[in-house]
Write a protein that holds these residues in place. Sequence first.
Motif, mmCIF file in Angstrom:
data_model
loop_
_atom_site.group_PDB
_atom_site.id
_atom_site.type_symbol
_atom_site.label_atom_id
_atom_site.label_comp_id
_atom_site.label_asym_id
_atom_site.label_seq_id
_atom_site.Cartn_x
_atom_site.Cartn_y
_atom_site.Cartn_z
ATOM 1 N N VAL A 295 0.949 -1.155 0.015
ATOM 2 C CA VAL A 295 0.058 -0.018 -0.049
ATOM 3 C C VAL A 295 0.717 1.308 0.185
ATOM 4 O O VAL A 295 1.892 1.196 0.257
ATOM 5 C CB VAL A 295 -1.092 -0.135 1.051
ATOM 6 C CG1 VAL A 295 -1.782 -1.265 1.264
ATOM 7 C CG2 VAL A 295 -0.142 0.280 2.542
ATOM 8 N N TYR A 296 0.203 2.381 -0.357
ATOM 9 C CA TYR A 296 0.867 3.572 -0.700
ATOM 10 C C TYR A 296 1.409 4.761 0.513
ATOM 11 O O TYR A 296 0.228 5.404 1.040
ATOM 12 C CB TYR A 296 0.176 4.349 -1.673
ATOM 13 C CG TYR A 296 1.113 5.124 -2.550
ATOM 14 C CD1 TYR A 296 2.091 4.702 -3.283
ATOM 15 C CD2 TYR A 296 0.513 6.445 -2.983
ATOM 16 C CE1 TYR A 296 2.940 5.394 -4.109
ATOM 17 C CE2 TYR A 296 1.527 7.135 -3.912
ATOM 18 C CZ TYR A 296 2.437 6.560 -4.324
ATOM 19 O OH TYR A 296 3.390 7.356 -5.249
ATOM 20 N N ASP A 297 2.349 4.193 1.492
ATOM 21 C CA ASP A 297 2.542 4.938 2.794
ATOM 22 C C ASP A 297 3.104 6.105 2.708
ATOM 23 O O ASP A 297 4.377 6.286 2.894
ATOM 24 C CB ASP A 297 3.321 4.048 3.721
ATOM 25 C CG ASP A 297 4.535 3.339 2.956
ATOM 26 O OD1 ASP A 297 4.486 2.980 1.904
ATOM 27 O OD2 ASP A 297 5.566 3.595 3.749
ATOM 28 N N LEU A 298 2.387 7.095 1.868
ATOM 29 C CA LEU A 298 2.998 8.479 1.807
ATOM 30 C C LEU A 298 3.436 8.921 2.997
ATOM 31 O O LEU A 298 4.421 9.814 3.287
ATOM 32 C CB LEU A 298 1.937 9.282 1.338
ATOM 33 C CG LEU A 298 1.654 9.078 -0.376
ATOM 34 C CD1 LEU A 298 0.494 9.789 -0.629
ATOM 35 C CD2 LEU A 298 2.592 9.530 -1.255
ATOM 36 N N SER A 299 2.622 8.662 4.260
ATOM 37 C CA SER A 299 2.971 8.916 5.590
ATOM 38 C C SER A 299 2.646 7.748 6.100
ATOM 39 O O SER A 299 1.979 6.658 5.929
ATOM 40 C CB SER A 299 2.356 10.067 6.196
ATOM 41 O OG SER A 299 0.964 9.561 6.516
ATOM 42 N N THR A 300 3.147 7.387 7.556
ATOM 43 C CA THR A 300 3.106 6.485 8.481
ATOM 44 C C THR A 300 1.468 6.225 8.583
ATOM 45 O O THR A 300 0.985 5.185 8.759
ATOM 46 C CB THR A 300 3.848 6.457 9.615
ATOM 47 O OG1 THR A 300 3.780 7.767 10.130
ATOM 48 C CG2 THR A 300 5.268 6.105 9.545
ATOM 49 N N ALA A 301 0.898 7.313 9.065
ATOM 50 C CA ALA A 301 -0.653 7.218 9.190
ATOM 51 C C ALA A 301 -1.311 6.897 7.963
ATOM 52 O O ALA A 301 -2.525 6.185 8.389
ATOM 53 C CB ALA A 301 -0.855 8.642 9.972
ATOM 54 N N LEU A 302 -0.903 7.193 6.876
ATOM 55 C CA LEU A 302 -1.821 6.803 5.885
ATOM 56 C C LEU A 302 -1.573 5.510 5.724
ATOM 57 O O LEU A 302 -2.694 4.758 5.039
ATOM 58 C CB LEU A 302 -1.231 7.535 4.385
ATOM 59 C CG LEU A 302 -1.800 9.008 4.438
ATOM 60 C CD1 LEU A 302 -1.069 9.745 3.272
ATOM 61 C CD2 LEU A 302 -3.098 9.246 4.295
ATOM 62 N N GLU A 303 -0.490 4.739 5.958
ATOM 63 C CA GLU A 303 -0.717 3.198 5.815
ATOM 64 C C GLU A 303 -1.722 2.697 6.838
ATOM 65 O O GLU A 303 -2.451 1.653 6.304
ATOM 66 C CB GLU A 303 0.834 2.657 6.265
ATOM 67 C CG GLU A 303 0.703 1.112 6.289
ATOM 68 C CD GLU A 303 1.975 0.453 6.336
ATOM 69 O OE1 GLU A 303 2.187 -0.601 7.010
ATOM 70 O OE2 GLU A 303 2.908 0.906 5.957
ATOM 71 N N LEU A 304 -1.832 3.061 7.888
ATOM 72 C CA LEU A 304 -2.900 2.501 8.732
ATOM 73 C C LEU A 304 -4.482 2.690 8.471
ATOM 74 O O LEU A 304 -5.165 2.049 8.273
ATOM 75 C CB LEU A 304 -2.745 3.318 10.276
ATOM 76 C CG LEU A 304 -1.645 3.146 10.974
ATOM 77 C CD1 LEU A 304 -1.403 3.717 12.298
ATOM 78 C CD2 LEU A 304 -1.401 1.636 11.212
ATOM 79 N N ASP A 305 -4.686 3.884 7.569
ATOM 80 C CA ASP A 305 -5.859 4.108 6.860
ATOM 81 C C ASP A 305 -5.948 3.127 5.453
ATOM 82 O O ASP A 305 -6.975 2.434 5.566
ATOM 83 C CB ASP A 305 -5.786 5.358 6.064
ATOM 84 C CG ASP A 305 -6.183 6.674 7.199
ATOM 85 O OD1 ASP A 305 -6.712 6.464 8.259
ATOM 86 O OD2 ASP A 305 -5.779 7.846 6.620
ATOM 87 N N TRP A 306 -4.919 2.763 5.027
ATOM 88 C CA TRP A 306 -5.014 1.803 4.134
ATOM 89 C C TRP A 306 -5.554 0.427 4.664
ATOM 90 O O TRP A 306 -6.230 -0.187 3.786
ATOM 91 C CB TRP A 306 -3.724 1.544 3.157
ATOM 92 C CG TRP A 306 -3.574 2.755 2.167
ATOM 93 C CD1 TRP A 306 -2.553 3.574 2.122
ATOM 94 C CD2 TRP A 306 -4.362 2.828 0.974
ATOM 95 N NE1 TRP A 306 -2.692 4.322 0.863
ATOM 96 C CE2 TRP A 306 -3.971 3.837 0.220
ATOM 97 C CE3 TRP A 306 -5.430 2.252 0.508
ATOM 98 C CZ2 TRP A 306 -4.391 4.323 -0.947
ATOM 99 C CZ3 TRP A 306 -5.767 2.643 -0.858
ATOM 100 C CH2 TRP A 306 -5.236 3.755 -1.321
ATOM 101 N N TYR A 307 -5.211 -0.009 5.660
ATOM 102 C CA TYR A 307 -5.447 -1.409 6.316
ATOM 103 C C TYR A 307 -7.251 -1.393 6.346
ATOM 104 O O TYR A 307 -7.516 -2.439 6.136
ATOM 105 C CB TYR A 307 -4.885 -1.507 7.806
ATOM 106 C CG TYR A 307 -3.732 -1.412 8.047
ATOM 107 C CD1 TYR A 307 -2.634 -1.568 7.078
ATOM 108 C CD2 TYR A 307 -2.987 -1.556 9.126
ATOM 109 C CE1 TYR A 307 -1.093 -1.621 7.065
ATOM 110 C CE2 TYR A 307 -1.656 -1.759 9.758
ATOM 111 C CZ TYR A 307 -0.813 -1.613 8.635
ATOM 112 O OH TYR A 307 0.791 -1.549 8.648
ATOM 113 N N GLU A 308 -7.664 -0.361 6.750
ATOM 114 C CA GLU A 308 -9.076 -0.256 6.741
ATOM 115 C C GLU A 308 -9.674 -0.398 5.545
ATOM 116 O O GLU A 308 -10.507 -0.854 4.858
ATOM 117 C CB GLU A 308 -9.463 0.845 7.461
ATOM 118 C CG GLU A 308 -9.002 0.579 9.001
ATOM 119 C CD GLU A 308 -9.062 2.065 9.865
ATOM 120 O OE1 GLU A 308 -9.848 2.999 9.407
ATOM 121 O OE2 GLU A 308 -8.645 2.192 11.118
#
Length: 396
Positions: A295-308
């Motif tokens: 997934v596109y982890d532009l930031s660490t927090a955005l990776e968590l969004d992608w999990y969902e």
Amino acid sequence: MGAHDVAVLGVGMHPWGKWGRNFVEYGVAAARDALRDAGIDWSQVQFVSGADTMRNGYPGYVSGATFAQALGWNGARVASSYAACASGVTAIEAARTRILAGLCDVALVVGADTTPKGFLAPNAGDRPTDPDWLRFRLIGATNPTYFALAARRRMDLYGATSTDFAKVKVKNATNGLANPNARYKKAVTVEDILASPVVADPLHLLEICATSDGGAALVLTSMEYAKKLGKAPVRVAAVSTVTPSYPNTIIDLPDIATDSSAVVAPPDFRFKASIAHAAYEEAGVGPEDLSLAEVYDLSTALELDWYEDIGICGAGDAEKLLNDGATHIGGRIPVNPSGGLACFGEAVPAQAIAQVCEITWQLRGQATGRQVEGATTGITANQGLFGHGSSVLLTT
């Protein structure tokens, strides 16, 4: 085997870094690696699908022809695709569609970029009808600014902490140690990350992806062609390039600044969540069938969004999934075993293709030092500016 399957016969990459050379060199190196991996000669390629870069002048705007010329004109048909961060998947879709239509058997997909230092910003000049230009010029929202807004949203909605975000970087940095194509190969601790400068609160320097040079390429063929060569390839089972589905009237309301009657509630719909789900629907599988995800982890927090968004956990459960070790290599659903953007940085038109390269190596059992054991199904996910979905679902 699905009706929409095409074969990934070859994959190749030029390592990410800041090499300061012409982007075409990176694309050609990746293309030659992919052709070698496929056991295909350049003369056999019938279609070249290029992912465009806007930073490298006219050759970047017509990347399909640029790469075809650099490899040596062979009469192949060409196409060039631009969809910002989703350009690579748009280029993959052009090639897949041509193969499925029976118009060619062998296609080469290439993306490469040479990036400036600092943030990716819109090209110079006044463009008041360009929302990206307006975002930068009117409200000063550089990319790290809106990454930080998304991080703050997770904190407010779900109680995410700076330590949670830092743990994403720790995981990805560990994964990237074993990736020969990664730019950054250095283990970090939560303490290292939280001690790095704050770029846009709450995100620190080590939690935001860099801009990089790099290239990636695929050789896609029909399943029949792969069988003739005696190959049992990884298969592309679905490609998603979906756009948002909320009505434009929510954005384009008359006199919104003064007429309170025009105010309406935003739609209960998350565009990013639709991206992978369109791929699941096309392939006839679900998130429960996944072995891994890139997934596109532009930031660490955005990776968590992608999990969902890709459906491997419910809303608000991403932090628990991470802290339980489920998204680590060896966990239930490893995410970004390549090291992700945390270890690569952005080489924009190459990035979505690079995700497919990683899933392919994983499904082949060739991801030495970072292998997800027994991997059979993987998905990629990213999002291009201005409503470009980007997801590829691959199976053995």
